[in-house]
Design a protein around this motif. Sequence first.
Motif, mmCIF file in Angstrom:
data_model
loop_
_atom_site.group_PDB
_atom_site.id
_atom_site.type_symbol
_atom_site.label_atom_id
_atom_site.label_comp_id
_atom_site.label_asym_id
_atom_site.label_seq_id
_atom_site.Cartn_x
_atom_site.Cartn_y
_atom_site.Cartn_z
ATOM 1 N N GLN A 182 0.914 -1.275 0.041
ATOM 2 C CA GLN A 182 -0.019 0.091 0.049
ATOM 3 C C GLN A 182 0.811 1.254 0.080
ATOM 4 O O GLN A 182 0.488 2.318 -0.653
ATOM 5 C CB GLN A 182 -1.008 -0.096 1.279
ATOM 6 C CG GLN A 182 -2.025 -1.075 1.088
ATOM 7 C CD GLN A 182 -3.152 -0.657 1.813
ATOM 8 O OE1 GLN A 182 -2.917 -0.102 2.842
ATOM 9 N NE2 GLN A 182 -4.320 -0.953 1.350
ATOM 10 N N HIS A 183 1.805 1.349 0.686
ATOM 11 C CA HIS A 183 2.909 2.455 0.706
ATOM 12 C C HIS A 183 4.244 2.182 0.914
ATOM 13 O O HIS A 183 4.522 1.089 1.513
ATOM 14 C CB HIS A 183 2.403 3.401 1.976
ATOM 15 C CG HIS A 183 0.891 3.841 1.996
ATOM 16 N ND1 HIS A 183 0.521 5.106 1.101
ATOM 17 C CD2 HIS A 183 0.087 3.534 2.811
ATOM 18 C CE1 HIS A 183 -0.431 5.253 1.434
ATOM 19 N NE2 HIS A 183 -1.071 4.369 2.157
ATOM 20 N N LEU A 184 5.204 3.063 0.295
ATOM 21 C CA LEU A 184 6.468 2.805 0.341
ATOM 22 C C LEU A 184 7.207 3.773 1.569
ATOM 23 O O LEU A 184 6.580 4.849 1.594
ATOM 24 C CB LEU A 184 7.222 3.072 -0.918
ATOM 25 C CG LEU A 184 6.940 2.041 -2.083
ATOM 26 C CD1 LEU A 184 7.804 2.602 -3.377
ATOM 27 C CD2 LEU A 184 7.651 0.800 -1.935
ATOM 28 N N THR A 194 12.814 2.344 3.602
ATOM 29 C CA THR A 194 13.086 1.821 4.998
ATOM 30 C C THR A 194 12.027 0.578 5.155
ATOM 31 O O THR A 194 12.163 0.006 6.276
ATOM 32 C CB THR A 194 12.725 2.827 5.981
ATOM 33 O OG1 THR A 194 11.574 3.333 5.720
ATOM 34 C CG2 THR A 194 13.960 3.856 5.964
ATOM 35 N N GLY A 195 11.025 0.428 4.387
ATOM 36 C CA GLY A 195 10.109 -0.279 4.298
ATOM 37 C C GLY A 195 8.767 -0.195 3.751
ATOM 38 O O GLY A 195 8.899 0.505 2.896
ATOM 39 N N ALA A 196 7.817 -0.874 4.055
ATOM 40 C CA ALA A 196 6.555 -0.758 3.305
ATOM 41 C C ALA A 196 5.428 -1.036 4.245
ATOM 42 O O ALA A 196 5.497 -1.791 5.335
ATOM 43 C CB ALA A 196 6.586 -1.570 2.071
ATOM 44 N N THR A 197 4.275 -0.453 3.963
ATOM 45 C CA THR A 197 2.989 -0.698 4.569
ATOM 46 C C THR A 197 2.161 -1.673 3.652
ATOM 47 O O THR A 197 1.912 -1.485 2.461
ATOM 48 C CB THR A 197 2.350 0.518 4.741
ATOM 49 O OG1 THR A 197 3.107 1.326 5.546
ATOM 50 C CG2 THR A 197 0.875 0.359 5.621
ATOM 51 N N VAL A 198 1.892 -2.841 4.364
ATOM 52 C CA VAL A 198 1.037 -3.719 3.707
ATOM 53 C C VAL A 198 -0.330 -4.006 4.155
ATOM 54 O O VAL A 198 -0.468 -3.431 5.404
ATOM 55 C CB VAL A 198 1.912 -5.062 3.454
ATOM 56 C CG1 VAL A 198 3.062 -4.815 2.666
ATOM 57 C CG2 VAL A 198 1.983 -5.816 4.800
ATOM 58 N N LEU A 199 -1.331 -4.785 3.599
ATOM 59 C CA LEU A 199 -2.667 -4.929 4.045
ATOM 60 C C LEU A 199 -2.687 -6.388 3.933
ATOM 61 O O LEU A 199 -2.867 -7.017 2.987
ATOM 62 C CB LEU A 199 -3.699 -4.282 3.286
ATOM 63 C CG LEU A 199 -5.144 -4.355 4.004
ATOM 64 C CD1 LEU A 199 -5.089 -3.542 5.174
ATOM 65 C CD2 LEU A 199 -6.165 -3.785 2.765
ATOM 66 N N GLU A 252 1.296 3.585 -9.900
ATOM 67 C CA GLU A 252 0.667 4.803 -9.174
ATOM 68 C C GLU A 252 1.182 5.189 -7.545
ATOM 69 O O GLU A 252 1.534 6.114 -7.253
ATOM 70 C CB GLU A 252 -0.657 4.848 -9.073
ATOM 71 C CG GLU A 252 -1.438 4.807 -10.458
ATOM 72 C CD GLU A 252 -2.878 4.936 -10.432
ATOM 73 O OE1 GLU A 252 -3.562 4.312 -9.873
ATOM 74 O OE2 GLU A 252 -3.361 5.545 -11.182
ATOM 75 N N MET A 253 1.672 4.095 -6.975
ATOM 76 C CA MET A 253 2.095 4.021 -5.525
ATOM 77 C C MET A 253 3.733 4.498 -5.574
ATOM 78 O O MET A 253 3.835 5.576 -4.942
ATOM 79 C CB MET A 253 2.152 2.736 -4.830
ATOM 80 C CG MET A 253 2.569 2.762 -3.421
ATOM 81 S SD MET A 253 2.964 1.214 -2.804
ATOM 82 C CE MET A 253 4.057 0.489 -4.139
ATOM 83 N N ALA A 254 4.383 4.002 -6.303
ATOM 84 C CA ALA A 254 5.860 4.452 -6.660
ATOM 85 C C ALA A 254 6.041 5.802 -7.092
ATOM 86 O O ALA A 254 6.740 6.703 -6.540
ATOM 87 C CB ALA A 254 6.527 3.486 -7.661
ATOM 88 N N VAL A 258 7.597 8.229 -3.909
ATOM 89 C CA VAL A 258 8.707 8.393 -3.800
ATOM 90 C C VAL A 258 9.058 9.206 -5.390
ATOM 91 O O VAL A 258 10.320 9.242 -5.433
ATOM 92 C CB VAL A 258 9.786 7.161 -3.801
ATOM 93 C CG1 VAL A 258 9.501 6.507 -2.718
ATOM 94 C CG2 VAL A 258 9.599 6.222 -5.160
ATOM 95 N N SER A 259 8.249 9.566 -5.868
ATOM 96 C CA SER A 259 8.213 10.535 -7.241
ATOM 97 C C SER A 259 8.973 9.769 -8.152
ATOM 98 O O SER A 259 10.108 10.280 -8.885
ATOM 99 C CB SER A 259 8.963 11.712 -7.152
ATOM 100 O OG SER A 259 8.244 12.555 -5.987
ATOM 101 N N ALA A 260 8.850 8.468 -7.959
ATOM 102 C CA ALA A 260 9.460 7.397 -9.338
ATOM 103 C C ALA A 260 9.145 8.122 -10.830
ATOM 104 O O ALA A 260 8.107 8.556 -11.018
ATOM 105 C CB ALA A 260 9.038 6.106 -9.293
#
Length: 528
Positions: A182-184, A194-199, A252-254, A258-260
């Motif tokens: 869900q989130h970086l 540093t990690g990620a948020t997952v559901l 879309e998340m990236a 993190v402005s990929a």
Amino acid sequence: MPLPSSCDVLVAGSGNAGFSAAVAARQAGAKNVILIDKCPEDWAGGNSYFTAGAYRTVHGGKDDLLPLVNNVDEATAAKIDMEPYTVEDFSNDMKRVCAGRSDPALSSILIGDSISAVKWLKSIGIRFQLSFNRQAYEVDGRLKFWGGLALKTEDGGKGLIEDHKAAARNHGISVFYSTPLQHLLTDPASGAITGATVLQNGRTKIDIKATAVILAAGGFEANPRMRTQSLGPSWDLAKVRGTPFNTGDCLEMAMRDVSARQAGNWSGCHSVAWDANAPSHAGDRVASNEFTKSGYPLGLMFNLAGERFVDEGIDLRNYTYAKFGRAILGQPGQKAFQIWDQRMIPWLRSEEYREERVRQIKANTISEMADKLADCGLQNKDAFISSMKAYNKAVYAFQEENPGKKWDPAVRDGCSTQSSTMKLPLGKTNWALPLDKGPFMAVEVTCGITFTFGGLSTVPETAQVISESGKEIPGLYCVGEMMGGLFYENYPGGSGLTSGAVFGRRAGTAAAKALSNMFSAAADRAKL
């Protein structure tokens, strides 16, 4: 099993690229590798599951490939004709098929690493075979491979994913399904991952600490909104060939987190002639790739107006099938008919055209076929009949002028409709034989979308993601369909799985080495 709160490397995506990255990271020294996917376990494998399992690779001929496969005995080997497929051949195919737009560094690595990646896959347990059913014709008692593509996995994509899952277990990789990313998470000072948020299980949000995240979650081909926005009108009507879970979330998340930087052909995709009666929004896990209808070079394709709209013989199927889906989508009703006569029907692959798999439309005459196709949507029977007659007349004119030309489906044989006495407005360049020997058979096809070409910008050597500022994002990697810049407009068949393995392996290795370097630097600082 509860989801750990930390790991060395977190991989998102359970397809060929994701599993390749995870195993490579373990082999390169990462002790704790987690692979997640938002799909439930019974949908594991992403689009890789729905492929024919073909890998395009540089090789020096059959002697290079026979040690890699498990389906060739001595007698069969003696009958095989297989030309070497060189670095130059692969490079020329990439340049020609992708309109010269493929990123040269990405393309060079794909080609240069192709055979070593295949050998590496075999070493971790992927079972390879020669693709007799899809890539060879028996001509004059010889098994002739064509189109630069000879390798496939045992039992296609289904077997590939089973082998990848076994390799992950053997390497101690923890795999969690129904766990979308869900989130970086990043360090606010350095911007490093540093990690990620997952559901987990669709309910519980969990933050996982990770030194590296490898994105291998596919494109946006299963998202009708994104398809229409990027690919254009009517693309929401294309049928989804593979997983329904590739909806562009991680792309879309990236870009959001993190402005990929975006890269590649966002208006382009891999799309094929697909059974018009197949499911619309996801592939069938049983039928899988058998809904592909790739026998068009042996016959003709007509739209609902009774007109041909592509040169079915412009090139070997490996170089046209991934773009002809777009051509079909552009026709009235997003539909077309493929048709053959008794000369060609025996050459069709049974797994795609057998009665149990596809609705066969049969007729004894062209006129009768026109009537039956009218029941399936053909709007102009007279145009269809006159087009068939003109085609047959043009083929006979060519044959009369070129009596020495031999029809050969394994090469670009030059058997054409275009002669000095007659030329069709839209010719057939190769494999043109008359279609006048009944009974005839036709099938209905539409556009099936496989994967999208737009993705994220990466460092070619490591698959590390680049930000909008042009800087590398520490700890973030991107592989598979999510990596942009490799394919444009079209692609040489079998190069997608090869790309997933080549860059997945590089990303996993780079992530583990970066982790090792970080630990070494920390140890050095501790000594001071």
